[in-house]
Design an enzyme around this catalytic site. Structure first.
Site, mmCIF file in Angstrom:
data_model
loop_
_atom_site.group_PDB
_atom_site.id
_atom_site.type_symbol
_atom_site.label_atom_id
_atom_site.label_comp_id
_atom_site.label_asym_id
_atom_site.label_seq_id
_atom_site.Cartn_x
_atom_site.Cartn_y
_atom_site.Cartn_z
ATOM 1 N N LYS A 76 0.794 -1.323 0.187
ATOM 2 C CA LYS A 76 0.104 -0.031 0.153
ATOM 3 C C LYS A 76 0.912 1.201 0.185
ATOM 4 O O LYS A 76 0.347 2.298 -0.613
ATOM 5 C CB LYS A 76 -0.984 0.001 1.037
ATOM 6 C CG LYS A 76 -0.196 0.056 2.523
ATOM 7 C CD LYS A 76 -0.149 1.307 3.261
ATOM 8 C CE LYS A 76 0.338 0.984 4.631
ATOM 9 N NZ LYS A 76 0.679 2.565 5.155
ATOM 10 N N THR A 84 -4.024 5.337 3.200
ATOM 11 C CA THR A 84 -2.648 5.814 2.831
ATOM 12 C C THR A 84 -2.698 6.482 1.638
ATOM 13 O O THR A 84 -1.798 7.474 1.308
ATOM 14 C CB THR A 84 -1.603 4.654 2.882
ATOM 15 O OG1 THR A 84 -1.715 3.889 3.919
ATOM 16 C CG2 THR A 84 -0.257 5.192 2.530
#
Length: 336
Positions: free
Chosen positions: A194, A251
């Site tokens: 991620k 994120t």
């Protein structure tokens, strides 16, 4: 015998933002907390001023949270949380080993893959701490929000499902809600990949592309995450959960993310080394991009977004050329 989970002593190895936030939430839940930090100024700030002014400024800490430069003191705990940058985990664990209790419990709270060896953090810890009982904690958590006590959720993974459930009870709380799984690999893959996708989103944002582009990058990034997870034995269900898509959305979507803001800076023309030299916290996606791209080659997995980020970060490839090459890829069936 009934375990009194509220009286556990937790040693936190790492005095950065996330280590400090975990210290705050664990103490709030009634645990005794000792933080080991490498930086003398962090130790002094926590012990004397009750704030981590270096890595998590402006958030007061309970005076009972103590910081130390003595690894033995932090290791003398019921549970040890490893919260150091991924590329330093091996060296810290080597120093920790003489003080670590045989068969002790350690929870890895670091998100990344070791460059060179391409080892997951659980493999690094197994190599260095011998018979440690290993678990992993990951999920969509900004440190400041956890430190403030805002409701958050994450996943704790251990190879034994009942053990994972017990750990969730021991370090979780009302506002730090922990789910548990036995998929140690999947939780780590989500946390590493991620960050790389977030850098791609940051670059796209800075180039003036819209929400459509971000949504496409997140979705196709999830597909790349799932491919790598499948190759390494992770459960697809894990990657659809908090430590996978949940962390990916957080994120990639908010500028509190160090990796997203790194991508934005690069897209605006900043030199990588200059940008990194001005940061106090590590953007794990830089090293993870190289490691994940290398794993993709090793396992013959198509990960074009990860490869593109690695090319920009680590091989000096022009951003506009990289974007053009991604957009020129052949049309393919949509599949994970």
């Amino acid at each position: 015998m009934t375990v009194d989970i509220n009286r556990k002593h937790v040693g936190i190895i790492g005095g950065g933002a996330w280590g400090t936030a975990l210290a705050a939430t664990l103490h709030r839940a009634g645990r005794e907390v000792t933080v080991w930090a490498r930086e003398p100024e962090v130790i002094e700030a926590i012990n004397r001023h009750h704030v981590n002014s270096v890595f998590l400024p402006g958030i007061p800490l309970n005076p009972k949270i103590r910081a130390t430069a003595d690894l033995a003191r932090a290791a003398n705990a019921d549970i040890v949380l490893l919260v150091v940058p991924a590329q330093h985990t091996r060296s810290v664990c080597r120093n920790l080993r003489p003080h670590f209790q045989p068969g002790g419990r350690v929870i890895i709270c670091t998100k990344g893959i070791e460059t060179g060896s391409l080892a997951l953090m659980s493999e690094v810890v197994a190599d260095t701490l011998g018979d440690a009982r290993i678990a992993v904690l990951s999920g969509p958590t900004f440190a400041a929000e956890v430190a403030h006590g805002m409701p958050s959720a994450a996943t704790v993974a251990a190879a034994n499902m009942p053990v994972a459930g017990q750990l969730a009870k021991e370090i979780g709380s009302v506002n730090f809600r922990l789910y548990h799984t036995s998929d140690v690999i999947g939780v780590q893959i989500g946390g590493a990949v991620k960050n790389v996708i977030a850098i791609a989103c940051g670059i796209a944002n800075s180039r003036g592309y819209g929400k459509n582009t971000s949504a496409a990058l997140i979705t196709r990034g999830l597909a790349e995450m799932a491919r790598l997870g499948a190759a390494l034995g992770a459960s697809r269900e894990t990657l659809m959960g908090l430590s996978g898509v949940g962390d990916l959305l957080l994120t990639c979507g908010y500028e509190q993310s160090r990796n997203l803001t790194l991508g934005i800076a690069l897209g605006r023309g900043a030199a990588l080394d200059d940008y990194l030299s001005g940061q106090v916290s590590v953007a794990e996606g830089v090293a993870s991009a190289a490691a994940v791209a290398a794993l993709a080659v090793r396992h013959e997995i198509d990960m074009p977004i990860v490869s593109a980020v690695d090319a920009v970060l680590n091989h000096g490839v022009d951003i506009d050329h990289t974007i053009a090459a991604l957009l020129a890829r052949q049309f393919i069936p949509e599949a994970m």
